[in-house]
Scaffold this motif. Structure first.
Motif, short mmCIF file in Angstrom:
data_model
loop_
_atom_site.label_atom_id
_atom_site.label_comp_id
_atom_site.label_asym_id
_atom_site.label_seq_id
_atom_site.Cartn_x
_atom_site.Cartn_y
_atom_site.Cartn_z
N ASN A 1 22.54 49.07 149.12
CA ASN A 1 24.11 48.98 149.48
C ASN A 1 24.19 47.67 149.75
O ASN A 1 25.95 47.04 149.71
CB ASN A 1 23.66 50.01 151.32
N LEU B 1 25.14 46.44 146.53
CA LEU B 1 27.18 46.35 146.12
C LEU B 1 27.94 45.92 147.17
O LEU B 1 29.02 45.16 146.50
CB LEU B 1 26.67 48.27 146.48
N GLY B 2 27.33 45.90 148.34
CA GLY B 2 27.87 44.53 148.95
C GLY B 2 28.60 43.51 149.01
O GLY B 2 29.59 43.14 148.64
N TYR B 3 27.30 42.96 148.33
CA TYR B 3 27.25 41.73 147.51
C TYR B 3 27.64 41.68 146.67
O TYR B 3 29.02 40.43 146.32
CB TYR B 3 26.02 40.78 147.38
N MET C 1 31.44 41.33 147.65
CA MET C 1 32.32 40.59 147.19
C MET C 1 32.30 39.71 146.01
O MET C 1 33.34 38.88 146.60
CB MET C 1 31.17 39.46 148.35
N GLU D 1 35.85 40.22 144.48
CA GLU D 1 36.78 40.35 145.56
C GLU D 1 36.51 39.22 145.56
O GLU D 1 38.03 37.90 146.28
CB GLU D 1 36.76 40.86 147.43
N TYR E 1 34.31 34.49 147.47
CA TYR E 1 33.83 32.70 147.27
C TYR E 1 34.03 32.20 146.11
O TYR E 1 33.67 30.86 145.37
CB TYR E 1 32.43 32.61 147.61
N ILE F 1 23.21 54.44 143.77
CA ILE F 1 22.77 55.39 144.92
C ILE F 1 23.74 56.95 144.60
O ILE F 1 23.07 57.47 145.35
CB ILE F 1 24.58 54.68 145.52
N PHE G 1 25.55 40.10 157.40
CA PHE G 1 26.34 39.19 157.12
C PHE G 1 27.97 39.74 155.83
O PHE G 1 28.57 38.95 156.20
CB PHE G 1 25.49 38.53 155.61
N ILE G 2 27.84 41.11 155.23
CA ILE G 2 28.87 41.33 154.99
C ILE G 2 29.94 41.71 156.31
O ILE G 2 31.17 41.71 155.54
CB ILE G 2 28.34 42.61 154.52
N GLU H 1 31.06 38.40 157.88
CA GLU H 1 31.87 37.97 156.51
C GLU H 1 33.21 38.62 156.63
O GLU H 1 34.39 37.75 156.71
CB GLU H 1 31.33 37.84 155.67
N LYS I 1 28.05 54.10 154.87
CA LYS I 1 27.39 52.98 154.02
C LYS I 1 27.13 54.32 152.85
O LYS I 1 26.55 55.18 152.88
CB LYS I 1 26.02 52.36 154.38
N PRO I 2 27.12 53.25 151.57
CA PRO I 2 27.47 52.45 151.52
C PRO I 2 29.09 52.06 151.79
O PRO I 2 30.20 52.23 151.23
CB PRO I 2 27.53 52.17 149.61
N VAL I 3 29.55 50.84 152.65
CA VAL I 3 31.05 50.45 152.75
C VAL I 3 31.06 49.70 152.43
O VAL I 3 30.79 48.46 151.87
CB VAL I 3 31.30 50.42 154.13
N TYR J 1 33.14 45.60 151.72
CA TYR J 1 33.42 43.86 152.61
C TYR J 1 35.53 44.63 152.64
O TYR J 1 35.96 44.04 153.49
CB TYR J 1 33.71 42.71 151.84
N ASN J 2 35.81 45.08 151.41
CA ASN J 2 37.30 45.15 151.47
C ASN J 2 37.40 46.00 152.38
O ASN J 2 38.60 46.42 153.43
CB ASN J 2 37.19 45.90 150.37
#
Lengths: 358, 130
Positions: free
Chosen positions: A137, A140-142, A145, A148, A151, A173, B22-23, B26, B108-110, B112-113
């Protein structure tokens, strides 16, 4: 002179001993003897003498009361035969009961061990899955980002790598989730929890799940809800989604060109009200010989058209097990080369409020 | 974000996984929140009193006090009735059992968007000038 009385006393002695042994074990008889206070060497003789004397007095008394000696001996014989009969009946019964108890104990132990092992496996798998899911997870999150451009902007190639990393992570997953679900189904841990749900919303969620893969393969997806179906039905959203996602996902996965149709229908029939989930594709079709095996866990109907599609082959097995759990049936109609249609028939129930409104 | 940091609403992230924190944090900051994180239920309750956050993101499996217990305590407190709770968890069964008490449930997984977009809508509601 008194030979017949002695013989009778002897028969009674043996009979009495047999009677004793039919209700007590040899060890118990020995303990009984050991409780008498006479010296060890004479114990047996002492017991035998008591029995013998009793028998002897008994036969003398019978003769004295006017019975012929032959009748007296016959009494001894009958007594001995009766004792033998009791011995056989009691012993056989006891042995059967003991056997039964032993078998039950062994079965019970085996069942406990099997349950323990199954519980351990499920717990293990749940723990392993959780441990794997947490970092996945995060990956996938990083990557999400990065994708998107949180940064800063990505170059075309960077974006391509990020997209591929995300797709692979999502696949991993999904596969771990399948394994986890299969193990929960095996352990009987998935229990349906029915609540009011909208068939249209269910269908929209599923479409969202398969949209990107279908678009990638340039497949058309048609999804329709039968207007005859009530706007709200009772069902386990998560489990129904499992069935739909697995069937629709499979259809998209195995179809190279053409279309996938997903339909939610009210089923006819005069008996119990039913509804159906129907997923049709224009894929390679499933040969007759493989139509049973595709619903088995970890089996994939592998031939030239399906090779290299990957996955654990759990999708249809999960769809079938979940369907059964919800009290429904699944079947497949297929013509090799012309596609397949999977039909799930489920009992139809509507929420109480709606029922009253009707 | 145009709003001065002092005017930004608070969001409390109750989460024990630093990556998820963190995610989520942010995304919430991007959406216009000031954030604070804890994985301890007792600390969460005192932060709630102290910061008066507009939004809480809540994990279900936490080391000391479970997410559902924290949620129960929040809902039992009339002073905190306005706070919006976003459940973010892998455990959909547990999430389902407390769904009624939460404003949003995310499994989850979720991404950032997803968190940012939802939080942005909330932040607009809670901005003092809106």
């Amino acid at each position: 002179m008194f030979t017949l009385e002695i013989l009778t006393a002897f028969l009674i002695l043996i009979g009495a001993l047999i009677m004793l042994l039919s209700v007590l074990s040899t060890r118990q008889v020995l303990e009984l003897v050991a409780r008498t206070r006479y010296s060890q060497n004479w114990r047996w003789l002492y017991v035998l003498m008591i029995f013998f004397a009793a028998g002897y007095i008994f036969s003398i008394a019978m003769v004295a009361s006017g019975l012929t000696r032959v009748v007296v001996v016959l009494t001894g014989v009958i007594f001995l035969s009766g004792a033998l009969f009791v011995f056989i009946v009691v012993r056989t019964g006891l042995l059967t009961i003991q056997d039964l108890q032993r078998s039950q104990r062994i079965i019970g132990q085996a069942r406990d061990r099997a349950q323990e092992a199954s519980r351990f496996k499920s717990e293990m798998l749940a723990r392993v899955s959780h441990e794997l899911m947490t970092p996945l997870n995060a990956i996938l999150g990083y990557t999400g980002m990065l994708n998107e451009e949180v940064y800063g902007p990505l170059s075309g190639q960077q974006r391509q790598l990020v997209t591929r990393t995300m797709a692979n992570t999502e696949q991993l997953i999904a596969e771990i989730n399948e394994l986890l679900e299969q193990s929960q189904l095996e352990a009987g841990q998935l229990r349906p929890r029915h609540a009011a749900l909208s068939p249209q919303v269910l269908l929209d969620t599923v479409q969202g799940n398969i949209r990107s893969l279908a678009a990638e393969k340039d497949l058309q997806v048609f999804a329709t809800v039968d207007p005859e179906l009530p706007p709200l039905i009772l069902g386990d959203q998560r489990l129904l989604k499992d069935i739909l996602v697995n069937l629709a996902g499979n259809a998209v996965k195995f179809t190279e060109q053409g279309e996938v149709r997903i339909r939610l229908l009210r089923a006819g029939g005069n008996g119990q009200p039913q509804w159906m989930i129907q997923v049709s594709d224009t894929g390679p079709g499933i040969p007759q010989a493989l139509r049973e095996i595709i619903f088995e866990p970890f089996q994939q109907a592998e031939d030239a058209t399906t090779r290299g599609k990957g996955g654990f082959g759990l999708g249809l097995a999960i769809a079938k097990q979940v369907t059964t759990l919800l009290g429904g049936e699944i079947r497949v109609d297929s013509m090799p080369g012309q596609g397949s249609t999977f039909t799930v028939t489920l009992p139809l129930a509507v929420p109480e409020a709606q029922e009253n409104a009707n | 974000m145009q709003t001065d940091s002092a005017e930004k609403p608070f969001a409390l992230v109750i989460e024990d996984d630093p990556d998820a924190d963190f995610i989520i944090s942010e995304a919430l900051r991007e959406a216009g929140f000031r954030t604070e994180t804890t994985d301890d239920g007792n600390r969460a309750m005192s932060l709630l009193q102290e910061l008066r956050p507009a939004l809480i993101t809540l994990d279900m499996h936490l080391p000391k006090i479970s997410g559902s217990e924290i949620l129960r305590q929040i809902r039992a407190d009339p002073e905190m009735s306005a706070v919006e709770v976003m459940l973010i968890t892998v455990d959909y069964r547990m999430a389902e059992s407390v769904r009624q008490q939460a404003n949003w449930v995310m499994i989850k997984p979720v991404t950032y968007n997803q968190i940012r977009d939802l939080a942005q809508r909330l932040a607009t509601r809670h901005r003092p000038d809106s």
